[in-house]
Design an enzyme around this catalytic site. Structure first.
Site, PDB file in Angstrom:
ATOM      1  N   HIS A   1      -7.030  -6.007  -1.180  1.00 63.99           N
ATOM      2  CA  HIS A   1      -5.916  -5.076  -0.976  1.00 63.99           C
ATOM      3  C   HIS A   1      -4.812  -5.682  -0.111  1.00 63.99           C
ATOM      4  O   HIS A   1      -3.625  -5.490  -0.376  1.00 63.99           O
ATOM      5  CB  HIS A   1      -6.461  -3.812  -0.306  1.00 63.99           C
ATOM      6  CG  HIS A   1      -5.458  -2.700  -0.157  1.00 63.99           C
ATOM      7  ND1 HIS A   1      -4.994  -1.969  -1.235  1.00 63.99           N
ATOM      8  CD2 HIS A   1      -4.841  -2.187   0.946  1.00 63.99           C
ATOM      9  CE1 HIS A   1      -4.126  -1.063  -0.802  1.00 63.99           C
ATOM     10  NE2 HIS A   1      -4.020  -1.167   0.511  1.00 63.99           N
TER      11      HIS A   1
ATOM     12  N   ASP B   1      -9.504  -5.415  -5.157  1.00 61.67           N
ATOM     13  CA  ASP B   1      -9.083  -4.415  -4.161  1.00 61.67           C
ATOM     14  C   ASP B   1     -10.147  -3.317  -4.126  1.00 61.67           C
ATOM     15  O   ASP B   1     -10.335  -2.592  -5.098  1.00 61.67           O
ATOM     16  CB  ASP B   1      -7.722  -3.839  -4.583  1.00 61.67           C
ATOM     17  CG  ASP B   1      -7.139  -2.846  -3.578  1.00 61.67           C
ATOM     18  OD1 ASP B   1      -7.902  -2.326  -2.738  1.00 61.67           O
ATOM     19  OD2 ASP B   1      -5.926  -2.592  -3.648  1.00 61.67           O
TER      20      ASP B   1
ATOM     21  N   SER C   1       0.833  -1.196   0.000  1.00 62.47           N
ATOM     22  CA  SER C   1       0.000   0.000   0.000  1.00 62.47           C
ATOM     23  C   SER C   1       0.881   1.265   0.000  1.00 62.47           C
ATOM     24  O   SER C   1       1.687   1.452  -0.903  1.00 62.47           O
ATOM     25  CB  SER C   1      -0.967  -0.060   1.192  1.00 62.47           C
ATOM     26  OG  SER C   1      -2.011   0.873   1.066  1.00 62.47           O
TER      27      SER C   1
END
Length: 419
Positions: free
Chosen positions: A359, A326, A231
């Site tokens: 994610h 995601d 991320s």
């Protein structure tokens, strides 16, 4: 004969080790329910169960026997682990203290009903630190980190491991990588000790300190190090590979090719954050979960291009991993954009996009977390992912990450003993 539950090759293993779960001593064709239970460090109970029917010899082997229903169905040797779910909603299973294992209880119950008659059980100790791996707390200069050293003189490939904007010092991925033969530095950069929860600016010099610290470790091979991030940590990994010397390979997990959310200040330059508007986040009336996918301005707009990380200047090798499900942000789209840019400059790049993955692509057998609280923002965030597909993606991604780093940091294939 009493019912026996066994975990092979050993009831004690690393968390990312696949195991064979077997049951013996059942009646031929007997209907049973298998249940896995794990209590995390905060006392939260995670459980999964599946219905099975014993073979003609009264045995079950989860690597061959299909589940008939429950938390999953079909032949899923590790299904009881990857489908673990908490009773309370929106909980993420993560290891805080890597010096202790997660203990998983495997139990066999009579029938496909209320699990009232226990027939047999065993415990699987799943560790995050391999035998002989050293854990060293690092508070040198500005650094707030933990170093994990594999046993032996080395030289070993060296890695820096970065998590996302939830902050903190996350150690469990780094400790598992050290258990697989990498000297790994888990590095905190926000929301930890005196590091602010939402820094006004991040200093590239802080990350350069981490690189220099790792490169001076005697056991680290001196040809360059690797960095991986998830991320926000993923775009930091790309920035490190672009702006700092000594980085040979970078892995971006659910990231982007631009600097996100916080300005990054280098020596004589600052990369601004990609423009965003939190007013565009959507909150579900039904669940209260927040969807951030639309908060960022269009990355194709040239007005945002000064936020791009100029990765094409880097000599490092790159691996991008993303999930097509995601729901936190458009990581697959952003990764494709970064990959295309690198390819336009004739750069070699690897990219894997996983159908049904969310994610939070984690080490294998950590169960999917579709939603949880974002520790810094204080809201419940929808991460996305489908159970079975996400589990398969994590297994594949974990193999690819290790193979990529062995190849580019040691110029060799992954040692068989490390897998």
């Amino acid at each position: 004969m009493a019912v026996q539950v066994t975990v092979l090759p050993s009831p004690r293993c690393l968390f990312d080790d696949p195991v064979q779960i077997r049951v013996a001593g059942l009646l031929p064709q007997q209907a049973v329910t298998l249940r896995a239970s794990l209590v995390d460090e905060s006392g939260e109970l995670f459980q999964a169960h599946a219905h099975y029917r014993a073979g003609s010899s009264g045995e079950l082997d989860l690597s061959r026997s299909p589940a008939l229903g429950g938390s999953y169905s079909g032949v899923e040797p590790m299904g009881l682990l990857w489908s673990l779910q908490s009773k309370a909603p929106y909980k993420r299973l993560a290891k805080r203290n890597v010096l202790t294992p997660f203990c998983v209880d495997f139990e066999v119950y009579e029938g496909h009903g209320d699990m009232s008659r226990l027939l047999g059980k065993c415990i699987n100790e799943r560790w995050f630190l391999g035998e002989g791996v050293k854990r060293i707390s690092v508070r040198e200069g500005r650094l707030k980190a933990t170093l994990f050293l594999p046993p032996g003189p080395g030289p070993f490939p060296g890695l820096i491991d970065l998590y996302g904007s939830g902050g903190g010092l996350v150690e469990y991925r780094a400790s598992l990588l050290a258990s697989r033969g990498f000297v790994t530095l888990a590095l905190a950069y926000m929301a930890f000790e005196d590091l602010p929860a939402m820094p006004e600016i991040l200093e590239l010099g802080y990350f350069e300190e981490a690189v220099n610290f790792l490169r001076k470790q005697q056991q680290v091979k001196d040809t360059g190090i690797g960095v991986l991030g998830l991320s926000k940590g993923a775009d930091l990994a790309l920035s490190m590979a672009t702006f700092l010397p000594g980085i040979k390979a970078a892995v971006s997990i659910s990231g982007s090719g631009f600097n996100s959310f916080i300005p990054l200040r280098g020596d004589g330059f600052t990369v601004p954050p990609h423009p965003y508007d939190l007013g565009r986040m959507k909150t579900s009336d039904e669940s209260g979960l927040v969807d951030f996918r639309d908060v960022l301005d269009d990355h194709r707009d040239p007005a945002t291009w000064d936020c791009r990380i100029p990765m094409e200047r880097s000599l490092a090798k790159f691996l991008f991993l993303s999930g097509l499900d995601d729901t936190n942000w458009k990581s697959d789209l952003y990764c494709r954009d970064a990959v295309q840019r690198l390819q336009q400059y004739g750069r070699e790049v690897e990219f894997f996009s996983y159908s049904g993955a969310g994610h939070l692509l984690e080490p294998p057998y950590l169960p999917l977390c579709q939603a949880s609280i974002h520790k810094v923002l204080g809201v419940f965030v929808h991460w996305g992912g489908q159970w079975k597909e996400h589990a398969k993606a994590q297994e594949d991604a974990w193999r690819r990450i290790q193979t990529f780093f062995w190849q580019h940091l040691m110029d060799s294939d992954i040692p068989k003993s490390k897998l």
